[in-house]
Design a protein around this motif. Structure first.
Motif, PDB file in Angstrom:
ATOM      1  N   ILE A  54      55.139  16.291   7.803  1.00 36.62           N
ATOM      2  CA  ILE A  54      56.278  15.599   8.407  1.00 36.62           C
ATOM      3  C   ILE A  54      55.898  14.156   8.703  1.00 36.62           C
ATOM      4  O   ILE A  54      56.701  13.243   8.525  1.00 36.62           O
ATOM      5  CB  ILE A  54      56.708  16.312   9.712  1.00 36.62           C
ATOM      6  CG1 ILE A  54      57.027  17.780   9.453  1.00 36.62           C
ATOM      7  CG2 ILE A  54      57.868  15.595  10.377  1.00 36.62           C
ATOM      8  CD1 ILE A  54      58.162  18.025   8.487  1.00 36.62           C
ATOM      9  N   VAL A  55      54.693  13.950   9.177  1.00 39.19           N
ATOM     10  CA  VAL A  55      54.153  12.614   9.441  1.00 39.19           C
ATOM     11  C   VAL A  55      52.953  12.459   8.522  1.00 39.19           C
ATOM     12  O   VAL A  55      52.089  13.329   8.477  1.00 39.19           O
ATOM     13  CB  VAL A  55      53.726  12.476  10.924  1.00 39.19           C
ATOM     14  CG1 VAL A  55      53.002  11.173  11.163  1.00 39.19           C
ATOM     15  CG2 VAL A  55      54.935  12.602  11.831  1.00 39.19           C
ATOM     16  N   SER A 104      62.922  11.078  10.356  1.00 41.84           N
ATOM     17  CA  SER A 104      61.768  10.435   9.710  1.00 41.84           C
ATOM     18  C   SER A 104      60.434  10.780  10.372  1.00 41.84           C
ATOM     19  O   SER A 104      59.387  10.409   9.854  1.00 41.84           O
ATOM     20  CB  SER A 104      61.953   8.918   9.665  1.00 41.84           C
ATOM     21  OG  SER A 104      62.023   8.380  10.976  1.00 41.84           O
ATOM     22  N   GLY A 105      60.442  11.462  11.538  1.00 46.63           N
ATOM     23  CA  GLY A 105      59.208  11.905  12.160  1.00 46.63           C
ATOM     24  C   GLY A 105      58.799  11.152  13.412  1.00 46.63           C
ATOM     25  O   GLY A 105      57.684  11.314  13.895  1.00 46.63           O
ATOM     26  N   THR A 143      58.164  13.668  16.211  1.00 43.14           N
ATOM     27  CA  THR A 143      57.003  14.456  15.815  1.00 43.14           C
ATOM     28  C   THR A 143      55.723  13.652  16.036  1.00 43.14           C
ATOM     29  O   THR A 143      54.728  14.176  16.554  1.00 43.14           O
ATOM     30  CB  THR A 143      57.126  14.884  14.340  1.00 43.14           C
ATOM     31  OG1 THR A 143      58.318  15.674  14.194  1.00 43.14           O
ATOM     32  CG2 THR A 143      55.923  15.684  13.883  1.00 43.14           C
ATOM     33  N   LEU A 144      55.724  12.374  15.675  1.00 42.80           N
ATOM     34  CA  LEU A 144      54.563  11.518  15.912  1.00 42.80           C
ATOM     35  C   LEU A 144      54.254  11.428  17.401  1.00 42.80           C
ATOM     36  O   LEU A 144      53.099  11.594  17.811  1.00 42.80           O
ATOM     37  CB  LEU A 144      54.802  10.121  15.342  1.00 42.80           C
ATOM     38  CG  LEU A 144      53.720   9.088  15.653  1.00 42.80           C
ATOM     39  CD1 LEU A 144      52.380   9.499  15.055  1.00 42.80           C
ATOM     40  CD2 LEU A 144      54.146   7.711  15.163  1.00 42.80           C
TER      41      LEU A 144
END
Length: 90
Positions: free
Chosen positions: A30-31, A52-53, A56-57
């Motif tokens: 994902i990242v 775009s992540g 998540t980041l």
């Protein structure tokens, strides 16, 4: 503090550094290979389209998601710290 716990960053928080961060969810990256430096007193923005992540980041940087790469807070590696310990550092 547990003897296996990572050393707490010393002094006031000055810098978060992330190098080559990769996060996989359900066997999908994902990242991919993200590096950044965020200095105290500076404004650091993470921008991108939906999905775009970005979140998540941030979850990886705060220890909520597993990742590969290296993250340091005031030059102290956070990889061995629990989310609770990281919250105490902030």
């Amino acid at each position: 503090m547990d003897s296996a716990a990572p050393p707490r960053p010393s002094g006031p928080l000055r810098m978060l550094n992330a190098e080559n961060i990769v996060v996989h969810l359900n066997r999908r990256a994902i990242v991919k290979d993200i590096s950044l430096t965020a200095k105290a007193g500076d404004v650091t923005c993470i921008v991108g389209p939906n999905g775009s992540g970005k979140t998540t980041l941030l979850k990886a940087l705060t220890g909520e998601l597993p990742f590969t790469g290296r993250v340091t807070l005031n030059d102290a590696d956070i990889s061995a710290a629990s989310p609770a310990e990281l919250a105490g550092w902030r």
